[in-house]
Design a protein around this motif. Structure first.
Motif: not given
Length: 287
Positions: A177-184, A186-187, A189-194, A252-253
């Motif tokens: 749950g923690m890892l999936d939440g973090f990676l989600n 990240v995805a 924020l990636g759309t904003a170039g972070v 984003v998924n």
């Protein structure tokens, strides 16, 4: 190396099994090892371990037999021959049902059984940072506690041999749950170039904040009362809708927030719209 401790056998020499055997060797225990691919024992043999020709020979060599293989089917395969007087410590991941069945089988063959879960990476084995949770008769655990302490910090969870696997499952769900939440995140924020590394400080703060809520949530669940200390279920539901809408617009998924929203909607239907978020435990309790 001078061997002074209780003789120990380790069956299975993958990354974790090799680390377990290495910890016993460093502590001065006569260590017998076996692995289906014998070459994996070369380094351990060079450091003083004895390579057994078969699982049964390895089991016969020691009163304490530690098993760390791929799954419970493999455990059953390697526990070959008589087990009279041996204590089997199974550190293989599996289900509580299989752990209880294996405990009965070992007992029927004259042995004792402890099930265990390693909450650490191989490099941490042999240090206090490696937490190893055991379940099974406390008398067996206590009889071999001084030897098991070599592997890391021991926790005895109870006499039911399935408790270790049950705790492992609960902890894995938490980890994913923690890892999936973090990676989600990240995805998104990636759309904003972070970049992901820039998100880490905020993510850590969020995780620490949520961790601080856990004692209160645990009390609420035990009491069956869910006060809205940090917002109502209805409030969480509206925010979830925003996350899904924005995720879809960004391409984003959105599966993870959709799942959260579906569970939360069920809680509202069950009458918990004005309750605190801990009320969702009732959804997880259902089949």
């Amino acid at each position: 190396m001078t061997h002074t401790g209780t003789p120990v056998t380790v069956l299975g020499l993958g990354m974790m099994g090799g680390a377990l055997a290495g910890a016993f060797l460093r502590a001065g225990h006569p260590t017998t090892v076996w692995n289906r691919t014998a070459a994996k024992a070369d380094d351990l043999v060079a450091r003083g371990a004895t390579l057994a020709a078969s699982p049964s020979a390895a089991i016969a060599a020691s009163p304490l037999v530690v098993v760390c293989v791929s799954d419970y089917d493999a455990v059953t395969d390697v526990l070959d021959g008589p087990l009279d007087g041996r204590v089997v410590v199974n550190l293989t991941s599996g289900t509580p049902t299989r752990a209880r069945a294996l405990a009965e089988e070992v007992a029927g063959r004259g042995g004792g059984y402890l099930d265990g879960g390693i909450m650490a990476v191989p490099d941490a084995v042999g240090t206090p940072d490696a937490i190893i949770a055991y379940s099974g008769l406390r008398s067996l655990h206590d009889a071999h506690r001084s030897t098991l302490d070599i592997l890391g910090t021991c926790l005895h969870l109870g006499d039911d041999p399935g408790l270790s696997a049950t705790h492992e499952m609960a902890t894995l769900v938490l980890m994913w749950g923690m890892l999936d939440g973090f990676l989600n995140g990240v995805a998104i924020l990636g759309t904003a170039g972070v970049p992901p590394t820039a998100y880490v400080p905020i993510a850590r703060t969020a995780i620490d904040t949520v961790a601080g809520w856990l004692p209160g949530y645990a009390r609420q669940v035990e009491e069956g009362v869910y006060p809205a200390d940090d917002g109502t279920v209805d409030t969480h539901l509206s925010v979830m809708a925003h996350v899904i809408e924005e995720s879809e617009s960004l391409g984003v998924n959105a599966d993870l927030p959709r799942l959260a929203k579906a569970l939360t909607e069920r809680a509202v239907t069950a009458g918990h719209g004005s309750s605190g978020y801990a009320a969702l435990v009732e959804q997880f309790r259902q089949a």
